[in-house]
Design an enzyme around this catalytic site. Sequence first.
Site, short mmCIF file in Angstrom:
data_model
loop_
_atom_site.label_atom_id
_atom_site.label_comp_id
_atom_site.label_asym_id
_atom_site.label_seq_id
_atom_site.Cartn_x
_atom_site.Cartn_y
_atom_site.Cartn_z
N ARG A 298 15.39 -5.06 -4.73
CA ARG A 298 13.96 -4.86 -4.95
C ARG A 298 13.63 -5.36 -6.34
O ARG A 298 14.44 -5.28 -7.25
CB ARG A 298 13.62 -3.37 -4.93
CG ARG A 298 13.51 -2.75 -3.59
CD ARG A 298 12.90 -1.37 -3.77
NE ARG A 298 12.41 -0.86 -2.52
CZ ARG A 298 13.14 -0.18 -1.66
NH1 ARG A 298 14.38 0.08 -1.93
NH2 ARG A 298 12.62 0.25 -0.54
N LYS B 272 2.96 6.92 3.74
CA LYS B 272 2.15 5.70 3.67
C LYS B 272 1.43 5.41 4.98
O LYS B 272 0.89 4.33 5.17
CB LYS B 272 3.04 4.50 3.30
CG LYS B 272 3.81 4.69 1.99
CD LYS B 272 4.76 3.54 1.75
CE LYS B 272 5.72 3.84 0.61
NZ LYS B 272 6.78 2.82 0.50
N PRO C 123 0.84 -1.21 0.00
CA PRO C 123 0.00 0.00 0.00
C PRO C 123 0.87 1.26 0.00
O PRO C 123 1.71 1.43 0.88
CB PRO C 123 -0.80 -0.10 1.31
CG PRO C 123 -0.70 -1.51 1.73
CD PRO C 123 0.55 -2.06 1.18
N GLU C 124 0.65 2.09 -0.99
CA GLU C 124 1.44 3.32 -1.11
C GLU C 124 0.49 4.52 -1.00
O GLU C 124 -0.64 4.35 -0.55
CB GLU C 124 2.21 3.31 -2.45
CG GLU C 124 3.07 2.05 -2.61
CD GLU C 124 3.77 1.92 -3.94
OE1 GLU C 124 4.14 2.97 -4.52
OE2 GLU C 124 3.95 0.79 -4.43
#
Length: 269
Positions: A259, A58, A2-3
């Site tokens: 990442r 966030k 969730p950003e």
Amino acid sequence: MPELPEMETYKYLLSKELLGRKITEVEVEREKSLNISAVEFSNYVRNHTVTSISRRAKHLLFHLDSGDTLLLHLMLGGWMFYGTEEDKPDRTSQVILSFGERNLYFIGLRLGYLHLLNEKELHTRLASLGPEPLAPGMDEHQFIHVLKSKRGVLKPALVDQKLIAGIGNCYSDEFCFQAGILPFRTIGDLSMEEMNRLYNGMQYIFRDAMRLGGYMESPLFTGDTLTGGYNDHCRVYDRGGEPCLQCGQSIVQDELSSRKVFYCTNCQS
DNA sequence: AGGGCAACCCGGACGC
DNA sequence: TGCGTCCGGGTTGCCC
């Protein structure tokens, strides 16, 4: 996970439901999600009213009429559901806040947390965050100024919360695609024109994602048609091996500073 | 200063 | 169906 757009969607929908409402009951299934004991937490939170909900990066902030704030970070895979016991999805929740008949379920908090903080503690906790990407003052000049204050590779800088706060792994890739720039480019090598494209890409993608309800998979409540409206709109993230929607070439999945990263070598350079 | 990396955490997906 | 294994990933902190 969730950003910014996902948390903004939660803020929008939960504000409509919860403002002025009293937390009637508190259930803690996993004490580690809190910063204080479950008993203390319950005692401080129960019978208090949510006066406002805000977002910082966030984080989601539930402000209570006691003056304290519940600071939520969903980290990886955390999400919320608001509804009755019967509607509740078949998932283990770590914390449940009851508002009369309906409950707010905090689900999938692993590294995520719900901390009760006073004003001073809250200020300290958020102090190291960089500016908001959509703040009025964040025009292209400010953005370029902030970006150029750091050296090194572009993508790690975009997801650095101390530099600009609220961008995560997915949207950083989407910005780069929108701007036609490869995420492993070095900041120092970017032209003014490219940094402008990046700024416009960030503005466009974030606003579009918020308008469509972000990419969360599960609805916030039964009948919620907003949340997750952006699910099918990501053009590179998690689309490794799939055709680029712009040119048809296969999207590359790669790794960058431990990442996942996705890009199109034809549309981005 | 920036890059690399381990630690944090555990539900749930997956394999047998 | 049932049990064991392992992955994911934002953030922090440490080291080079």
